[in-house]
Motif scaffolding. Structure first.
Motif, PDB file in Angstrom:
ATOM      1  N   ASP A  25       1.046  -0.914   0.374  1.00  0.00           N
ATOM      2  CA  ASP A  25       0.047   0.377   0.006  1.00  0.00           C
ATOM      3  C   ASP A  25       0.812   1.005   0.419  1.00  0.00           C
ATOM      4  O   ASP A  25      -0.114   2.785  -0.563  1.00  0.00           O
ATOM      5  CB  ASP A  25      -0.968  -0.315   1.092  1.00  0.00           C
ATOM      6  N   ASP A  56       1.721   3.442  -7.292  1.00  0.00           N
ATOM      7  CA  ASP A  56       1.532   3.413  -8.694  1.00  0.00           C
ATOM      8  C   ASP A  56       0.734   2.299  -8.529  1.00  0.00           C
ATOM      9  O   ASP A  56       1.213   1.105  -7.508  1.00  0.00           O
ATOM     10  CB  ASP A  56       2.391   2.701  -9.388  1.00  0.00           C
ATOM     11  N   ASP A  57      -0.844   2.887  -8.505  1.00  0.00           N
ATOM     12  CA  ASP A  57      -1.764   1.268  -8.317  1.00  0.00           C
ATOM     13  C   ASP A  57      -1.752   0.237  -9.374  1.00  0.00           C
ATOM     14  O   ASP A  57      -2.277  -0.732  -8.678  1.00  0.00           O
ATOM     15  CB  ASP A  57      -3.081   2.193  -9.263  1.00  0.00           C
ATOM     16  N   ARG A  58      -0.899   0.738 -10.701  1.00  0.00           N
ATOM     17  CA  ARG A  58      -0.229  -1.191 -11.088  1.00  0.00           C
ATOM     18  C   ARG A  58       0.061  -1.810  -9.996  1.00  0.00           C
ATOM     19  O   ARG A  58       0.272  -3.099 -10.925  1.00  0.00           O
ATOM     20  CB  ARG A  58       0.579  -0.730 -12.690  1.00  0.00           C
ATOM     21  N   TYR A  59       1.454  -1.458  -9.640  1.00  0.00           N
ATOM     22  CA  TYR A  59       2.772  -1.475  -9.604  1.00  0.00           C
ATOM     23  C   TYR A  59       2.010  -2.336  -7.813  1.00  0.00           C
ATOM     24  O   TYR A  59       1.889  -3.646  -7.855  1.00  0.00           O
ATOM     25  CB  TYR A  59       3.426  -0.904  -8.125  1.00  0.00           C
ATOM     26  N   ARG A  60       1.013  -1.918  -7.176  1.00  0.00           N
ATOM     27  CA  ARG A  60       0.117  -2.061  -6.420  1.00  0.00           C
ATOM     28  C   ARG A  60      -0.784  -2.918  -6.330  1.00  0.00           C
ATOM     29  O   ARG A  60      -0.945  -4.689  -5.847  1.00  0.00           O
ATOM     30  CB  ARG A  60      -0.347  -1.398  -5.716  1.00  0.00           C
ATOM     31  N   ASP A  61      -1.680  -3.365  -7.642  1.00  0.00           N
ATOM     32  CA  ASP A  61      -1.927  -4.624  -8.164  1.00  0.00           C
ATOM     33  C   ASP A  61      -1.481  -5.654  -8.124  1.00  0.00           C
ATOM     34  O   ASP A  61      -1.650  -7.075  -8.555  1.00  0.00           O
ATOM     35  CB  ASP A  61      -2.739  -4.075  -8.893  1.00  0.00           C
ATOM     36  N   ARG A  93       0.309  -7.386  -5.423  1.00  0.00           N
ATOM     37  CA  ARG A  93      -1.246  -8.107  -4.347  1.00  0.00           C
ATOM     38  C   ARG A  93      -1.370  -9.575  -5.165  1.00  0.00           C
ATOM     39  O   ARG A  93      -2.129 -10.123  -4.278  1.00  0.00           O
ATOM     40  CB  ARG A  93      -2.328  -6.978  -4.212  1.00  0.00           C
TER      41      ARG A  93
END
Length: 145
Positions: free
Chosen positions: A85, A89-94, A97
């Motif tokens: 979290d 970057d959202d893409r990296y987090r996704d 995860r």
């Protein structure tokens, strides 16, 4: 410890829990097939000893170990998710995860994100560079188990 090693701890802990659950299942099956037996006691008497009771004791010990391992897994999952979290970057987090918390393969991640699998792998490499490993985990000794 590298970021990948840190994140992979989840899958190793999950595999250990699954192995313990499988052993528990086998113990239960064996216990259900056992019957009571009588053993000679000193002084000429006999004592009723149930092998079912013996298996039940083993199962209870194993269940305690499973609960302990699940607690460790849950704590590590919270710690890993917090580290993920912190990435901007959202893409990296996704990707992280999906890969490490959900245990998905590259193909499934690519489908979910509507990217080419090679692009997902490249993003994954960049995402790993952004993982901040907690200080206490950096110097943690690797467990052989």
């Amino acid at each position: 410890m590298t970021a990948k090693e840190y994140l992979r701890q989840l899958s190793r802990k999950d595999a250990r829990i699954k192995a313990l659950l499988e052993r528990q299942r086998r113990y239960r099956e064996l216990a259900e097939r056992r019957t009571a037996v009588y053993r000679d006691m000193p002084g000429g008497g006999q004592r009723h000893v149930s092998s079912v009771e013996e298996y039940a004791t083993k199962i209870i010990d194993l269940e305690r170990e499973i609960v302990r391992r699940i607690d460790e897994y849950a704590d590590l999952t919270r710690e890993v998710e917090a580290a993920i979290d912190r990435i901007g970057d959202d893409r990296y987090r996704d990707i992280l995860r999906f890969r490490y918390v959900n245990g998905w393969g590259w193909e499934r991640i690519a489908q979910e994100m509507h990217y080419d699998e090679r692009w997902v792998r490249r993003l994954h490499g960049w995402a790993l560079l952004r993982v901040e490993i907690p200080e206490d985990a950096k110097h943690a000794r690797k467990s052989p188990f």
